[in-house]
Design a protein around this motif. Structure first.
Motif, mmCIF file in Angstrom:
data_model
loop_
_atom_site.group_PDB
_atom_site.id
_atom_site.type_symbol
_atom_site.label_atom_id
_atom_site.label_comp_id
_atom_site.label_asym_id
_atom_site.label_seq_id
_atom_site.Cartn_x
_atom_site.Cartn_y
_atom_site.Cartn_z
ATOM 1 N N HIS A 162 32.298 67.167 -25.436
ATOM 2 C CA HIS A 162 33.738 67.034 -25.646
ATOM 3 C C HIS A 162 34.383 68.330 -26.110
ATOM 4 O O HIS A 162 33.759 69.163 -26.766
ATOM 5 C CB HIS A 162 34.018 65.926 -26.662
ATOM 6 C CG HIS A 162 33.754 64.566 -26.123
ATOM 7 N ND1 HIS A 162 34.570 63.957 -25.206
ATOM 8 C CD2 HIS A 162 32.742 63.698 -26.363
ATOM 9 C CE1 HIS A 162 34.072 62.763 -24.900
ATOM 10 N NE2 HIS A 162 32.959 62.585 -25.581
ATOM 11 N N PRO A 181 38.786 57.046 -28.834
ATOM 12 C CA PRO A 181 38.286 55.722 -28.434
ATOM 13 C C PRO A 181 39.320 54.632 -28.672
ATOM 14 O O PRO A 181 40.239 54.775 -29.479
ATOM 15 C CB PRO A 181 37.059 55.535 -29.329
ATOM 16 C CG PRO A 181 37.320 56.380 -30.527
ATOM 17 C CD PRO A 181 38.120 57.551 -30.050
ATOM 18 N N THR A 192 31.801 59.274 -20.387
ATOM 19 C CA THR A 192 31.991 60.724 -20.453
ATOM 20 C C THR A 192 30.894 61.426 -19.667
ATOM 21 O O THR A 192 31.165 62.280 -18.820
ATOM 22 C CB THR A 192 31.996 61.211 -21.907
ATOM 23 O OG1 THR A 192 33.166 60.718 -22.561
ATOM 24 C CG2 THR A 192 31.981 62.732 -21.983
ATOM 25 N N ASP A 234 27.347 53.999 -25.981
ATOM 26 C CA ASP A 234 28.670 54.310 -26.526
ATOM 27 C C ASP A 234 29.561 55.073 -25.551
ATOM 28 O O ASP A 234 30.639 54.622 -25.179
ATOM 29 C CB ASP A 234 28.517 55.149 -27.808
ATOM 30 C CG ASP A 234 28.497 54.297 -29.051
ATOM 31 O OD1 ASP A 234 29.571 53.981 -29.563
ATOM 32 O OD2 ASP A 234 27.396 53.946 -29.503
ATOM 33 N N ASP A 235 29.142 56.288 -25.163
ATOM 34 C CA ASP A 235 30.005 57.241 -24.471
ATOM 35 C C ASP A 235 29.526 57.508 -23.042
ATOM 36 O O ASP A 235 29.640 58.618 -22.537
ATOM 37 C CB ASP A 235 30.033 58.550 -25.278
ATOM 38 C CG ASP A 235 31.225 59.431 -24.965
ATOM 39 O OD1 ASP A 235 32.156 58.962 -24.281
ATOM 40 O OD2 ASP A 235 31.224 60.596 -25.393
ATOM 41 N N THR A 267 37.829 61.227 -32.832
ATOM 42 C CA THR A 267 36.885 60.113 -32.785
ATOM 43 C C THR A 267 37.117 59.145 -33.944
ATOM 44 O O THR A 267 38.013 59.335 -34.771
ATOM 45 C CB THR A 267 35.442 60.628 -32.774
ATOM 46 O OG1 THR A 267 34.550 59.541 -32.465
ATOM 47 C CG2 THR A 267 35.063 61.269 -34.092
ATOM 48 N N LEU A 324 37.105 56.436 -23.456
ATOM 49 C CA LEU A 324 38.107 57.160 -24.217
ATOM 50 C C LEU A 324 39.462 57.077 -23.533
ATOM 51 O O LEU A 324 39.545 56.957 -22.302
ATOM 52 C CB LEU A 324 37.684 58.611 -24.378
ATOM 53 C CG LEU A 324 36.391 58.808 -25.186
ATOM 54 C CD1 LEU A 324 35.912 60.243 -25.075
ATOM 55 C CD2 LEU A 324 36.609 58.431 -26.647
ATOM 56 N N PRO A 335 30.350 59.851 -30.034
ATOM 57 C CA PRO A 335 30.594 60.693 -28.851
ATOM 58 C C PRO A 335 29.323 61.392 -28.393
ATOM 59 O O PRO A 335 28.450 61.736 -29.204
ATOM 60 C CB PRO A 335 31.635 61.698 -29.345
ATOM 61 C CG PRO A 335 31.503 61.719 -30.824
ATOM 62 C CD PRO A 335 31.039 60.353 -31.228
#
Length: 590
Positions: free
Chosen positions: A155, A165, A192, A188-189, A144, A204, A150
Motif C-alpha cells: 500500500h 476498509p 489488493t 483480509d486484504d 487502516t 478497500l 493490510p
C-alpha cells in the motif's frame, strides 16, 4: 496556490492561454492523475479540458451513497448501448461520470486491483503485474483500522487518493460466514494482492471520513497548482494533427464550449487523450485516426489508418439478485426506504458524515474458481484451451467469477421496486471475469455533442453465458445453503421472481438474459500492443501509432481486462503514463 478550482466557461475564454506544454483531453480518473503528476514540475503549463462541470459543489459526488443521483442528468454521459441479442434485445445503460473526476465520482469506491498475472498476460514491456501494482499503490494513501490487516508492502502512504476498509453491516458479516462455509476461506486484504482465486475478504474503499475521494483530488483540494489550468464545460472536438519532420505530429486541439464557442489551443510538447473507453476512440476518429473506411465514411480525412480504434470493447457483465427476509436488523433498508427514514439518515450524514450515506452499500467480497462445476458441461470440456489455461483463457491462479453482497436494496436502474412498507431484503452480485465477447464503439457524425454508439455484444460467446449462469447458480447456493445466510431467506425479491428456489444452472439462463447488466468496467478500445499487432492503437509507451506527441492514457489502453475492477488500474495507468511522459521530456533535453 490558485484560489479558484477551475476556469468556469460560459461563452467566453477569459484566462485561457493560447498554448500549453501539455493538453489533457478529459478530466476523468486517469486524466486528473496525469495532470497532477505532470504539474509537479512547476516549469510546465498543463491544461485539463473536461466536458462536464467542476465537481466542487456536486454533493452526490462527495457523499458516497449519492452516486446514482448523478445519473440521467448532465453529470452523466447518458450512453445507452445498442440492443443486445443475447439479452433478449435489451439495451443496457452505460452511465459514466461527466464532471471533473469522471467516473471516480460515480463508481462503487471499490479497490480490487486484479491479480499480477492479469497484467503479466498483457506481455508488454513495462506493464508487468509487479509494476502495475506499484503504480496503483503510488496513487493511494491507506487509512487502516485495528480490525483490518493490510497486506505488508502493498500500500501507498503519500498518494492523493484516500482509501480505507469498509465497516460491515450485519448482513456482510453473515455473508462472510456463508462464503467460508461454502469453501471460500477468509483473507483480509486479498483484493489488493489479487490472490488467491478462491476466497473471501474485505475490499478497500476510496472513502475517508465519510467523503468520497476522487481523481479530481490530484488537481484540486491540497494539490491545486498555479501551473494547472482546468477548463470545464468544454468538449474536445478533435486533436490537431499536422505534417512535421517527415511525419505527423499532434500540435493542439480544437474545442467547443458549452455555449458553443469554438477555439484552437496549441500544445508545445504533447496532447494526451483521456476520455475513457467510449470517448477516447470518438476523439481519435474525429481527428482522422481510425479505420480508414469508417473515418472517411464520415467525410473526415484519414490521417492514420488504425483499424483497432473503437474495437476490443470489454466489460464485466454481472447479475444482481435479491432475497426477502423477515429479519429487520441485517440490512440498511429500514434506514433508507421505510417511512421518513431517509430524511433523518440524510441529516445524520450532513451533520456527522456517518451512517448509511457515508458508505457505498456493498459488503463482503469473494473470488471463486468454478472449473470443477463447469466440467460437467460438454461445451466446457470440449472448448479449445491453451496449455495451462482454462476455456476462458485463465490460469488456475485467476478467478472465474466474483461475488459481493449488498447492504441495502438497489443496483442498476431496472431495480426500482424498492422494499417499502417495512419489507427487508439483501442481495448478491455475481460478476463474470475475463469475458470472451468483444464489442465496438463507433461515431455516426462529426458532431462533438453526439453520443458514441456503443455495442458491448454482451454474452455473445456461449462460454460467457455458461460461466455467468453457473456462477449465479453457485451464488444462490451460497445464500440458501451457507452458514450465515441460509436461515434468513424467506423468498426472492421482487416476489414475482423465484430464483431462490432454482435448482439448476439452466433455470438461471432466462434470468440472466432478463437482468444481466454492466459493471461499468468498459475498457480496451484503444489498446496497447506490439509493433506486429495490426489491431493495436498504441505502443507500449501509450503513443498513438503514426503520430508524434499524441498519447492515450486511460483504461481504453488495456489489451485485456483485469480480474478485478477498473478503478485502481485507471489510477495505475495514469501514474505510469505520467512517468512515461516525464521520461520522454528528459530524453528530449539530453
Amino acid at each position: 496556490m490558485a484560489n479558484s478550482r477551475a476556469n468556469e466557461i460560459d461563452g467566453h475564454m477569459n484566462g485561457i492561454a493560447e498554448e500549453y506544454d501539455y493538453i489533457i483531453c478529459g478530466g476523468g480518473t486517469s486524466g486528473c492523475v496525469v495532470a497532477g503528476r505532470l504539474a509537479e514540475d512547476l516549469n510546465v503549463k498543463v491544461l485539463v479540458i473536461e466536458a462536464g462541470p467542476d465537481n466542487a459543489n456536486l454533493e452526490n459526488v462527495h457523499m458516497p451513497a449519492g452516486w446514482n443521483q448523478n445519473f440521467e442528468k448532465e453529470t452523466d454521459w447518458n450512453i445507452v448501448g445498442t440492443p443486445q441479442a443475447s439479452l433478449d434485445g435489451r439495451q443496457v445503460k452505460q452511465s459514466r461520470g461527466r464532471f471533473l473526476g469522471g467516473s471516480s465520482g460515480v463508481n462503487g469506491c471499490l479497490c480490487l486491483r486484479g491479480s499480477k498475472q492479469d497484467y503479466d498476460d498483457w506481455g508488454l514491456e513495462g506493464w508487468s503485474g509487479d509494476e502495475m501494482h506499484k503504480y496503483m499503490a503510488k496513487a493511494e494513501t491507506l487509512h487502516t483500522e485495528p480490525w483490518f490487516k493490510p497486506a505488508p508492502g502493498e500500500h501507498g502512504t503519500t498518494g492523493p487518493l484516500q482509501l480505507g476498509p469498509h465497516k460491515n453491516a450485519p448482513i456482510s458479516d453473515l455473508f462472510m460466514e456463508s462464503y467460508k462455509s461454502m469453501g471460500l476461506p477468509y483473507y483480509d486484504d486479498m483484493f489488493t494482492v489479487g490472490a488467491p482465486p478462491n476466497g473471501c475478504g474485505h475490499v478497500l474503499r476510496t472513502i475517508h471520513n465519510g467523503i468520497r475521494s476522487t481523481a479530481a483530488d490530484f488537481i484540486t483540494v491540497g494539490h491545486r497548482r498555479d501551473n494547472i489550468t482546468i477548463l470545464v464545460d468544454t468538449s474536445v472536438d478533435k486533436v490537431l494533427i499536422e505534417d512535421a519532420d517527415g511525419g505527423l505530429k499532434a500540435t493542439g486541439v480544437a474545442i467547443v464550449t458549452k455555449s458553443g464557442e469554438k477555439k484552437t489551443l496549441r500544445a508545445r510538447k504533447e496532447v494526451i487523450v483521456s476520455g475513457g473507453a467510449y470517448c477516447s476512440p470518438a476523439i481519435l476518429m474525429r481527428s482522422g485516426v481510425g479505420a480508414k473506411e469508417e473515418v472517411e465514411a464520415l467525410g473526415i480525412q484519414c490521417k492514420v489508418d488504425l483499424p483497432g480504434v473503437g474495437k476490443n470493447l470489454m466489460d464485466h457483465p454481472l447479475l444482481f439478485f435479491f432475497y426477502e427476509t423477515d429479519n429487520p436488523d441485517v440490512s440498511y433498508d429500514h434506514l433508507l426506504y421505510h417511512g421518513n427514514s431517509l430524511a433523518s439518515t440524510y441529516e445524520l450524514y450532513k451533520t456527522t458524515k456517518t451512517g448509511p450515506l457515508s458508505v457505498f452499500p456493498f459488503g463482503s467480497f469473494a473470488y471463486a474458481r468454478i472449473d470443477d462445476r463447469l466440467s460437467q458441461y460438454p461445451e466446457w470440456r470440449n472448448a479449445p484451451c491453451k496449455p495451462g489455461r482454462d476455456a476462458m483463457g485463465q490460469t488456475p491462479n485467476q478467478p472465474n467469477v466474483e461475488f459481493w453482497n449488498t447492504e441495502a436494496y438497489g443496483g442498476p436502474l431496472q431495480y426500482t421496486n424498492f422494499p417499502i412498507d417495512n419489507k427487508h431484503t439483501f442481495g448478491l452480485v455475481c460478476i463474470l471475469m475475463n469475458a470472451k465477447s468483444r464489442g465496438t464503439v463507433t461515431i455516426n457524425s462529426t458532431d462533438v455533442n453526439e453520443i458514441p454508439t456503443v455495442d458491448h455484444n454482451y454474452l455473445s460467446d456461449p462460454l460467457d453465458m455458461l460461466v455467468l449462469s453457473e456462477g449465479c447458480h453457485m451464488g444462490n447456493e451460497i445464500v440458501t445453503k451457507g452458514k450465515g445466510t441460509k436461515d434468513l431467506v424467506t423468498g426472492s425479491w421482487p416476489r414475482s421472481e423465484s430464483h431462490h428456489s432454482y435448482k439448476t444452472r439452466e433455470e438461471w439462463v432466462p434470468f440472466v438474459k432478463r437482468f444481466a447488466t454492466t459493471c461499468y468496467h468498459a475498457a480496451g478500445t484503444c489498446k496497447m500492443g506490439k509493433a506486429d499487432d495490426p489491431m493495436a492503437v498504441l505502443d507500449e509507451k501509450l503513443r498513438v501509432k503514426g503520430v508524434q506527441g499524441l498519447r492515450v492514457i486511460d483504461v481504453s489502453v488495456m489489451p485485456n481486462l483485469n480480474n478485478g475492477h477498473t478503478q485502481m488500474p485507471a489510477y495505475g495507468i495514469g501514474e505510469k503514463g505520467a512517468d512515461l511522459i516525464k521520461e520522454a521530456a528528459l530524453s528530449a533535453k539530453a
